[in-house]
Design an enzyme around this catalytic site. Structure first.
Site, mmCIF file in Angstrom:
data_model
loop_
_atom_site.group_PDB
_atom_site.id
_atom_site.type_symbol
_atom_site.label_atom_id
_atom_site.label_comp_id
_atom_site.label_asym_id
_atom_site.label_seq_id
_atom_site.Cartn_x
_atom_site.Cartn_y
_atom_site.Cartn_z
ATOM 1 N N THR A 281 -2.407 -1.049 8.201
ATOM 2 C CA THR A 281 -3.320 -0.097 7.559
ATOM 3 C C THR A 281 -3.826 -0.685 6.244
ATOM 4 O OG1 THR A 281 -2.292 1.862 8.543
ATOM 5 C CG2 THR A 281 -3.531 2.205 6.518
ATOM 6 N N PHE A 283 -5.319 0.098 2.663
ATOM 7 C CA PHE A 283 -5.381 1.138 1.638
ATOM 8 C C PHE A 283 -6.344 0.702 0.541
ATOM 9 C CE2 PHE A 283 -1.412 1.789 3.784
ATOM 10 C CZ PHE A 283 -1.172 3.156 3.742
#
Length: 376
Positions: A281, A283
């Site tokens: 992921t 960010f």
């Protein structure tokens, strides 16, 4: 009947004439740019271009030729504008974005906010980016995090923006448009989901699984093999672990980081259960200050385009003609305008680069609502 060689020779002659005429036209475009430098007149005059395109298109003898003539001159006009943008920028006719260049970001005594609770992946990303010793706190929603930045309650927020398996976090894209906060950094972390239960629970006890919707999606194949389990969505993976702990029911499990098990005293029933074993992921680090560093090398922007054929191509061509590498493009619906979209683009560069300034100038004139989300 002419033979193929003769026909090709004729085409070669015409092509050379077209090249000569194109170069002559671009020299005249430079003269137009000089006039606009002296008068401050805008490069893009859509009304005039539409009128001229209609006149030229009407000269076509067939419908096919009319379509081709319009497409040809749309390209020629677009290239002419780009040349004019370059010349205006070279003469200092460029309004710099409202960003301040700094040598480095100031993390000293910074207060950092993340969404979720202790053990959330956002907290892991926070620690990767800022280090272990930080003044951080958590809030319930991503909007709360953006509000904290807006109100000066926090200096930075850490928000997930994209997962390699489940795609974008659409709400955070929309929040970046709604708020004037700025992206100043990014952090990518590996996401390894585990199934967590109470210390005395076994896999055979589980009937209900709790997690964030994206985590449930990222473990789709694993959950498909346990169709008897009831799936429940929560706002955060760590919140799911906390709920399992607080409820104290052996049949309940959470999908979260294995690190979360230590925080809440849970047992890892199964690990690395995500579909994509390379699951990660991205960010973004968000600030209320519109700053960028001299070493920043990625820019994020968003814009709307004219709702007409070819408009997206013309917008993206500003990157092509300025030799800029585009990393990512995403679209989101524009609220209140059915079937119209806002585009989000990440590309390589720094706001000080002449090529970037040329591209942004062209986009500012030819799009609706261009917004620079950050240079980081």
């Amino acid at each position: 009947m002419k033979d193929l060689k003769e026909l090709r020779d004729q085409i070669d002659v015409i092509d050379r004439q077209i090249v000569d005429l194109y170069q002559e036209r671009m020299e005249i475009a430079a003269g137009v740019a000089e006039y606009k430098i002296n008068t401050g007149k805008k490069v893009f005059d859509k009304e005039r271009e539409d009128s001229k395109l209609a006149t030229l298109t009407a000269l076509g003898k067939t419908d096919f030729n009319k379509h081709g003539i319009r497409e040809l001159f749309e390209q020629i006009m677009s290239m002419s504008r780009k040349r004019q943008y370059q010349l205006l920028t070279a003469h200092g006719m460029y309004e710099k974005p409202d960003f301040t260049e700094v040598e480095s970001l100031d993390y000293h005594n910074a207060r950092i906010v993340f969404q979720g609770t202790e053990g959330a992946y956002s907290q892991l990303a926070l620690r990767e980016y800022f280090g272990e010793q930080t003044d951080s706190y958590h809030v319930e929603t991503w909007r709360d995090a953006m509000e904290a930045i807006k109100n000066g309650e926090a200096d930075y927020a850490v928000l997930p923006i994209e997962n390699s398996s489940a795609g974008i976090v659409s709400e955070n894209y929309d929040l970046m448009v709604e708020y004037d906060n700025c992206i100043v950094g990014e952090q990518i972390i590996q996401i390894n989901h585990a199934l967590l239960g109470l210390p005395d629970a076994e896999l055979s006890d589980i009937t209900d699984v709790y997690s964030h919707p994206q985590a449930l999606m990222q473990c789709g194949r694993y959950l498909e093999s346990h169709r008897e389990w009831e799936k429940h969505s929560l706002k955060n993976t760590a919140m799911a672990a906390k709920k399992v702990k607080e409820d104290g029911k052996k049949h309940k499990a959470a999908i979260a980081s294995s690190l979360t098990a230590d925080i809440y005293g849970l047992k890892v029933l199964d690990e690395c259960i995500q579909d994509n074993k390379m699951n990660a992921t991205r960010f973004i680090i968000v600030s209320g200050k519109r700053v960028f560093t001299s070493k920043a090398e990625k820019i994020s922007i968003c814009f709307e385009g004219m709702h007409e054929s070819g408009s997206l191509y013309h917008m993206l061509s500003h990157f092509i003609y300025n030799g800029i590498n585009m990393n990512h493009i995403e679209s989101r619906p524009v609220q209140g305008k059915n079937w119209e979209y806002r585009f989000f683009v990440d590309f390589e560069g720094n706001l000080n680069d002449a090529a970037v300034q040329n591209a942004l100038r062209g986009l500012a004139e030819e799009t609706l609502g261009l917004k620079i989300l950050g240079n980081y």
